[in-house]
Design a protein around this motif. Structure first.
Motif, PDB file in Angstrom:
ATOM      1  N   ARG A  51     -11.577   3.456  19.933  1.00  0.00           N
ATOM      2  CA  ARG A  51     -10.648   2.364  20.213  1.00  0.00           C
ATOM      3  C   ARG A  51     -11.220   0.977  19.934  1.00  0.00           C
ATOM      4  N   VAL A  52     -12.281   0.909  19.159  1.00  0.00           N
ATOM      5  CA  VAL A  52     -12.879  -0.379  18.802  1.00  0.00           C
ATOM      6  C   VAL A  52     -12.052  -1.070  17.722  1.00  0.00           C
ATOM      7  N   CYS A  53     -11.257  -0.335  16.993  1.00  0.00           N
ATOM      8  CA  CYS A  53     -10.516  -0.887  15.857  1.00  0.00           C
ATOM      9  C   CYS A  53      -9.126  -1.391  16.225  1.00  0.00           C
ATOM     10  N   VAL A  54      -8.895  -1.681  17.500  1.00  0.00           N
ATOM     11  CA  VAL A  54      -7.551  -2.093  17.903  1.00  0.00           C
ATOM     12  C   VAL A  54      -7.134  -3.418  17.260  1.00  0.00           C
ATOM     13  N   VAL A  55      -5.849  -3.513  16.968  1.00  0.00           N
ATOM     14  CA  VAL A  55      -5.250  -4.705  16.361  1.00  0.00           C
ATOM     15  C   VAL A  55      -3.932  -4.983  17.053  1.00  0.00           C
ATOM     16  N   SER A  95      -5.679   5.004  13.200  1.00  0.00           N
ATOM     17  CA  SER A  95      -4.733   6.114  13.357  1.00  0.00           C
ATOM     18  C   SER A  95      -3.269   5.680  13.291  1.00  0.00           C
ATOM     19  N   THR A  96      -3.025   4.395  13.068  1.00  0.00           N
ATOM     20  CA  THR A  96      -1.649   3.899  13.006  1.00  0.00           C
ATOM     21  C   THR A  96      -1.253   3.692  11.549  1.00  0.00           C
ATOM     22  N   PRO A  97      -0.242   4.429  11.092  1.00  0.00           N
ATOM     23  CA  PRO A  97       0.201   4.231   9.708  1.00  0.00           C
ATOM     24  C   PRO A  97       0.965   2.922   9.558  1.00  0.00           C
ATOM     25  N   VAL A  98       0.889   2.345   8.382  1.00  0.00           N
ATOM     26  CA  VAL A  98       1.619   1.111   8.107  1.00  0.00           C
ATOM     27  C   VAL A  98       3.116   1.401   8.089  1.00  0.00           C
ATOM     28  N   ALA A  99       3.894   0.359   8.341  1.00  0.00           N
ATOM     29  CA  ALA A  99       5.352   0.460   8.289  1.00  0.00           C
ATOM     30  C   ALA A  99       5.872  -0.745   7.529  1.00  0.00           C
ATOM     31  N   VAL A 134       0.858  -1.191   0.000  1.00  0.00           N
ATOM     32  CA  VAL A 134       0.000   0.000   0.000  1.00  0.00           C
ATOM     33  C   VAL A 134       0.891   1.237   0.000  1.00  0.00           C
ATOM     34  N   PRO A 135       0.333   2.368  -0.382  1.00  0.00           N
ATOM     35  CA  PRO A 135       1.130   3.598  -0.365  1.00  0.00           C
ATOM     36  C   PRO A 135       1.529   4.004   1.060  1.00  0.00           C
ATOM     37  N   GLU A 136       2.697   4.601   1.176  1.00  0.00           N
ATOM     38  CA  GLU A 136       3.163   5.129   2.456  1.00  0.00           C
ATOM     39  C   GLU A 136       2.116   6.102   2.997  1.00  0.00           C
ATOM     40  N   GLY A 137       1.896   6.088   4.305  1.00  0.00           N
ATOM     41  CA  GLY A 137       0.915   6.975   4.925  1.00  0.00           C
ATOM     42  C   GLY A 137      -0.455   6.351   5.084  1.00  0.00           C
ATOM     43  N   THR A 138      -0.655   5.171   4.515  1.00  0.00           N
ATOM     44  CA  THR A 138      -1.925   4.467   4.635  1.00  0.00           C
ATOM     45  C   THR A 138      -2.070   3.950   6.065  1.00  0.00           C
ATOM     46  N   SER A 139      -3.267   4.048   6.612  1.00  0.00           N
ATOM     47  CA  SER A 139      -3.504   3.498   7.948  1.00  0.00           C
ATOM     48  C   SER A 139      -3.655   1.979   7.854  1.00  0.00           C
ATOM     49  N   ILE A 140      -3.474   1.306   8.981  1.00  0.00           N
ATOM     50  CA  ILE A 140      -3.692  -0.146   9.009  1.00  0.00           C
ATOM     51  C   ILE A 140      -5.129  -0.456   8.598  1.00  0.00           C
TER      52      ILE A 140
END
Length: 131
Positions: free
Chosen positions: A52-56, A69-73, A14-20
């Motif tokens: 916070r329902v979307c926690v992974v 709110s967490t960007p991919v790495a 995925v493109p940089e900056g994409t959220s999980i």
């Protein structure tokens, strides 16, 4: 720049900056969320990351991550359906319900309520917390 990661054993780019959350959606992985809404008909995105329902679970991290709110790495390994994440979601829904008006029968959203539907999906039958 593109980022390579793995979500639920599915490799993707995925493109940089994409959220999980958005990365998971590209491969049809559903992560529940109540506050991260794309209201296309109103041309508005609600991205407050407060429910916070979307926690992974992210490999190598001690704490759960909010997927909206967490960007991919690069090299990130994510589990959206781990027991730990599901239990945390259930607890968050119970907390939200504990402080939620109890007037479901008279609420305009009664038969179309995302919170109520998510509670049913997660098997929340009783609320362990006081509002």
């Amino acid at each position: 720049m593109d980022i390579q990661l793995t979500i639920n054993d599915i490799p993707l780019t995925v493109p940089e900056g994409t959220s999980i959350l958005d990365a998971a959606r590209t491969v049809n992985i559903d992560i529940p969320t109540l506050c991260h809404l794309k209201l296309n008909e109103m041309h508005y995105n609600n991205n407050i990351a407060s429910c916070r329902v979307c926690v992974v679970e992210v490999e190598g991290r001690r704490n759960l991550a909010s997927s909206c709110s967490t960007p991919v790495a690069s090299g990130m390994v994510v589990k959206t359906d781990s027991l730990r994440a599901i239990q945390a979601r259930r607890a968050m829904v119970e907390l939200l319900l504990s402080d939620h008006p109890k007037s479901c029968l008279t609420c305009a959203k009664n038969m179309d309520c995302d919170l109520r539907a998510l509670a049913a999906e997660l098997g929340v039958r009783a609320i362990s917390y006081e509002g």
